[in-house]
Design an enzyme around this catalytic site. Sequence first.
Site, PDB file in Angstrom:
ATOM      1  N   ILE A  54       0.860  -1.234   0.200  1.00 57.46           N
ATOM      2  CA  ILE A  54       0.143   0.198   0.038  1.00 57.46           C
ATOM      3  C   ILE A  54       0.894   1.402  -0.042  1.00 57.46           C
ATOM      4  O   ILE A  54       0.372   2.321  -0.320  1.00 57.46           O
ATOM      5  CB  ILE A  54      -0.839  -0.043   1.261  1.00 57.46           C
ATOM      6  N   ASN A  61      11.721  -8.537   6.948  1.00 54.16           N
ATOM      7  CA  ASN A  61      11.985  -7.803   8.325  1.00 54.16           C
ATOM      8  C   ASN A  61      11.741  -8.917   9.279  1.00 54.16           C
ATOM      9  O   ASN A  61      10.657  -9.345   9.172  1.00 54.16           O
ATOM     10  CB  ASN A  61      11.295  -6.569   8.446  1.00 54.16           C
ATOM     11  N   HIS A 107       5.962 -12.118   5.560  1.00 56.66           N
ATOM     12  CA  HIS A 107       5.834 -11.817   4.351  1.00 56.66           C
ATOM     13  C   HIS A 107       7.028 -11.494   3.627  1.00 56.66           C
ATOM     14  O   HIS A 107       7.886 -11.173   4.243  1.00 56.66           O
ATOM     15  CB  HIS A 107       4.897 -10.485   4.316  1.00 56.66           C
ATOM     16  N   HIS A 123       8.833  -8.933   0.950  1.00 55.16           N
ATOM     17  CA  HIS A 123       8.792  -7.967  -0.118  1.00 55.16           C
ATOM     18  C   HIS A 123       9.705  -8.385  -1.543  1.00 55.16           C
ATOM     19  O   HIS A 123      10.651  -8.758  -1.158  1.00 55.16           O
ATOM     20  CB  HIS A 123       9.472  -6.788   0.468  1.00 55.16           C
TER      21      HIS A 123
HETATM   22  P1  AMP Z   1       7.019  -4.774   7.424  1.00 54.89           P
HETATM   23  O1  AMP Z   1       7.415  -3.586   7.619  1.00 54.89           O
HETATM   24  O2  AMP Z   1       8.089  -5.650   6.886  1.00 54.89           O
HETATM   25  O3  AMP Z   1       6.164  -5.403   8.403  1.00 54.89           O
HETATM   26  O4  AMP Z   1       6.110  -4.389   6.267  1.00 54.89           O
HETATM   27  C1  AMP Z   1       4.832  -4.237   6.134  1.00 54.89           C
HETATM   28  C2  AMP Z   1       4.465  -3.890   4.888  1.00 54.89           C
HETATM   29  O5  AMP Z   1       2.902  -3.872   4.894  1.00 54.89           O
HETATM   30  C3  AMP Z   1       4.413  -2.294   4.808  1.00 54.89           C
HETATM   31  O6  AMP Z   1       5.549  -1.869   3.680  1.00 54.89           O
HETATM   32  C4  AMP Z   1       3.168  -1.616   4.526  1.00 54.89           C
HETATM   33  O7  AMP Z   1       3.443  -0.617   3.680  1.00 54.89           O
HETATM   34  C5  AMP Z   1       2.376  -2.575   4.255  1.00 54.89           C
HETATM   35  N1  AMP Z   1       0.897  -2.665   4.300  1.00 54.89           N
HETATM   36  C6  AMP Z   1       0.302  -2.520   5.585  1.00 54.89           C
HETATM   37  N2  AMP Z   1      -0.847  -2.513   5.433  1.00 54.89           N
HETATM   38  C7  AMP Z   1      -1.171  -2.773   4.008  1.00 54.89           C
HETATM   39  C8  AMP Z   1      -2.279  -2.993   3.298  1.00 54.89           C
HETATM   40  N3  AMP Z   1      -3.594  -3.093   3.851  1.00 54.89           N
HETATM   41  N4  AMP Z   1      -2.228  -3.396   2.077  1.00 54.89           N
HETATM   42  C9  AMP Z   1      -0.967  -3.599   1.382  1.00 54.89           C
HETATM   43  N5  AMP Z   1       0.274  -3.403   2.097  1.00 54.89           N
HETATM   44  C10 AMP Z   1       0.114  -3.121   3.158  1.00 54.89           C
END
Ligand code: AMP
Length: 112
Positions: free
Chosen positions: A34, A91, A104, A106
């Site tokens: 997002i 992360n 997750h 990236h």
């Molecule tokens: P992390 O910091 O590795 O936990 O990454 C979490 C990621 O999730 C961040 O890059 C956010 O921008 C992304 N994120 C959070 N909420 C959403 C959502 N509803 N849809 C897509 N990405 C999201």
Amino acid sequence: MTYDINNVFAKILRGEIPTNKLYEDEYVIAFNDIHPKAPVHVLVVPKSAYTDFNDLMERAEKEEVNGIFKAVEAVAKQLGVVQGGYKLLMNVGSGAGQEVPHLHIHILAEKK
Ligand code: AMP
């Protein structure tokens, strides 16, 4: 890190928050981040409830670990970033900046 069943990716997996799925198979779904930090920024989210990479390696069967990373490969191919190159990022833990406590991966790339 403890697993919170109400984390945003769990809600997406349960269909409580809509998302545009770019890819789905037995092991994962993938969708655009997002807040993209690169022209291509896709998240590959395993369907099972692992908090992070450590949790995956401690608890998952080899077949699932393989399935998750084969899915990452398939998503990179689908995105058309294999030739140009891409980054994979996980992360692991809040100390490393993990915000969502559901495993997750990236996928980041400059262009398709
Ligand atoms: P992390 O910091 O590795 O936990 O990454 C979490 C990621 O999730 C961040 O890059 C956010 O921008 C992304 N994120 C959070 N909420 C959403 C959502 N509803 N849809 C897509 N990405 C999201």
